[in-house]
Design an enzyme around this catalytic site. Structure first.
Site, mmCIF file in Angstrom:
data_model
loop_
_atom_site.group_PDB
_atom_site.id
_atom_site.type_symbol
_atom_site.label_atom_id
_atom_site.label_comp_id
_atom_site.label_asym_id
_atom_site.label_seq_id
_atom_site.Cartn_x
_atom_site.Cartn_y
_atom_site.Cartn_z
ATOM 1 N N ASP A 160 -14.847 18.858 25.782
ATOM 2 C CA ASP A 160 -15.271 20.146 24.794
ATOM 3 C C ASP A 160 -15.973 20.406 25.040
ATOM 4 O O ASP A 160 -15.673 21.396 24.327
ATOM 5 C CB ASP A 160 -14.413 19.064 23.833
ATOM 6 C CG ASP A 160 -13.641 17.413 23.787
ATOM 7 O OD1 ASP A 160 -13.752 16.752 25.583
ATOM 8 O OD2 ASP A 160 -13.113 16.883 23.325
ATOM 9 N N ASP A 186 -20.667 19.873 17.405
ATOM 10 C CA ASP A 186 -19.015 20.642 17.114
ATOM 11 C C ASP A 186 -19.420 22.294 16.236
ATOM 12 O O ASP A 186 -18.338 22.716 16.564
ATOM 13 C CB ASP A 186 -18.028 19.491 17.090
ATOM 14 C CG ASP A 186 -17.452 18.618 17.137
ATOM 15 O OD1 ASP A 186 -16.943 18.967 18.292
ATOM 16 O OD2 ASP A 186 -17.107 17.800 16.950
HETATM 17 N N1 GLY Z 1 -13.052 18.074 20.641
HETATM 18 C C1 GLY Z 1 -12.030 16.843 20.132
HETATM 19 C C2 GLY Z 1 -11.121 16.915 20.438
HETATM 20 O O1 GLY Z 1 -10.620 16.820 21.224
HETATM 21 O O2 GLY Z 1 -10.082 15.418 20.013
#
Ligand code: GLY
Length: 394
Positions: A172, A112
């Protein structure tokens, strides 16, 4: 000169357009909300929990530590407001919030990094040229690159649930590529760019169904690079299309096209945009239900965060492709809906801007609540609507 103060610009140029909103007014309302959010966050913050994320079931403000995937968005919201207004107070607050996240540049335990560092330090660098921010961006990209497996061709997303997945990659993860592209631009070291392109190409092959919907999780064999499983984690089912996942895919391939000019990325971004705009389950107001294949579709919770991500991506895509007018028109429609029917009444909800987002419906977590990333991408979309610079320059 990187300072781009755009407050008032849209008010002058877009007034009178069908379904148009008064961006000037929306920004002022957002500023008032975020002042409240700042006050409340300051009251509760401690060194371990620094950044507002959402409200809990009792309506209390939830703060998260720097390691949380959402920690960069609050600083990003403050930077966005500085970008709109040029108000030094917003810069001061943004700097303070950004500083709390600096240690994350060494955190190699998650993918992330882009969310955390690009939305905070990246936006700060875009607006101030601060070389200290540049150095954090580069270090963060070096750390993120340690999660790349050349056999798979991707950056590993999660380390949790190792009983379930060997090398999980979630859609993501496309957002983290922006940090890598920026690092190559800032350093001249092409290895970050090469990793980003490899990840985007591998995802292009493995993460989409023939109907154009995306899988949330693709699990790879780290020794052979073969796909082992295709699952969901936050969507309705392994074969459904989770709304925010599809939004991340649109945003990801749009940024990849901007950075590389690769025709395959342009085509993918356009295909996803059309998929979203034409989907029979896309509600008339343009704010998706949390999953396009959820069972009780017209009664399912919405996800305003997905809508904000889609709008921001469409504004950018509209500047890059021939069919830009349609994409900009749909983004305007989403923003109109968000600004007129999804905003928190002034002085409520602890200062969040948007209501009605969904974090994880399967976990019954953060359903129909404000989420800080919805506010971040909403403000980013407003800025893009107004013509702000889209990415870091070197
Ligand atoms: N990246 C995590 C979400 O979109 O919940």
């Amino acid at each position: 000169m990187k300072k781009i103060f755009i407050f008032g610009f849209v008010f002058l140029t877009h007034i009178g357009h069908a379904q148009e909103i008064d961006v000037d007014k929306v920004v002022r309302t957002s500023e008032a909300q975020v002042r409240l959010l700042l006050e409340e966050a300051r009251r509760q913050a401690d060194p371990k929990r620094v950044s507002p994320r959402t409200l809990d079931g009792d309506g209390h403000l939830v703060l998260v530590p720097p390691s949380d995937w959402t920690s960069g968005f609050f600083a990003g919201v403050l930077w966005q407001l500085y970008g709109f207004t040029g108000d030094r107070n917003w810069q001061d607050e943004a700097r303070k919030a950004t500083a709390t996240l600096a240690g994350e540049k060494y955190n190699g335990r998650t993918h992330d990094m882009g969310f955390k560092i690009y939305c905070s330090f990246g936006q700060g660098y875009r607006l101030t040229d601060d070389t200290a921010y540049r150095n954090v961006i580069v270090k963060a990209a070096q750390t993120l690159a340690t999660r790349f497996n050349p056999v798979v061709g991707c950056i590993r997303s999660w380390d949790h649930n190792s009983h379930r997945w060997d090398f999980p990659v979630i859609i993501d993860n496309m957002l983290n590529l922006e940090l890598l592209f920026a690092a190559t631009r800032l350093t001249g070291d092409s290895s970050f760019y090469d990793i980003a392109v490899s990840h985007a190409n591998t995802t292009l092959i493995n993460h989409f169904r023939p109907d154009g919907g995306s899988y949330h999780v693709v699990d790879y064999d780290p020794e052979t690079g073969q796909v082992e499983h295709r699952n969901t984690h936050q969507g309705y089912s392994d074969s459904s299309t989770w709304a925010r996942g599809q939004a991340w895919a649109l945003y990801g391939y749009t940024l990849c096209y901007r950075e590389t000019n690769d025709e395959r990325y342009r085509q993918k971004a356009v295909d996803i945009a059309r998929w979203l705009m034409d989907h029979p389950h896309m509600p008339a107001d343009g704010i998706p239900y949390w999953d396009f294949d959820a069972p009780n579709i017209s009664a399912e919770p919405r996800d305003a965060s997905a809508a904000a991500v889609i709008a921001s991506a469409l504004y950018e895509l509209s500047t890059l492709v021939a069919e830009g007018d349609a994409f900009r028109g749909f983004a305007d429609h989403i923003i109109h809906s968000l600004a007129t029917a999804y905003t928190a009444p002034a002085g409520t909800h602890h200062g969040f801007i948007l209501l009605h987002s969904t974090g994880s419906r399967p976990a019954d977590s953060e359903v129909d609540v404000p989420l800080i990333y919805a506010d971040y991408y909403f403000l980013e979309a407003l800025g893009r609507k107004a013509g702000a610079a889209l990415h870091l320059s070197d």
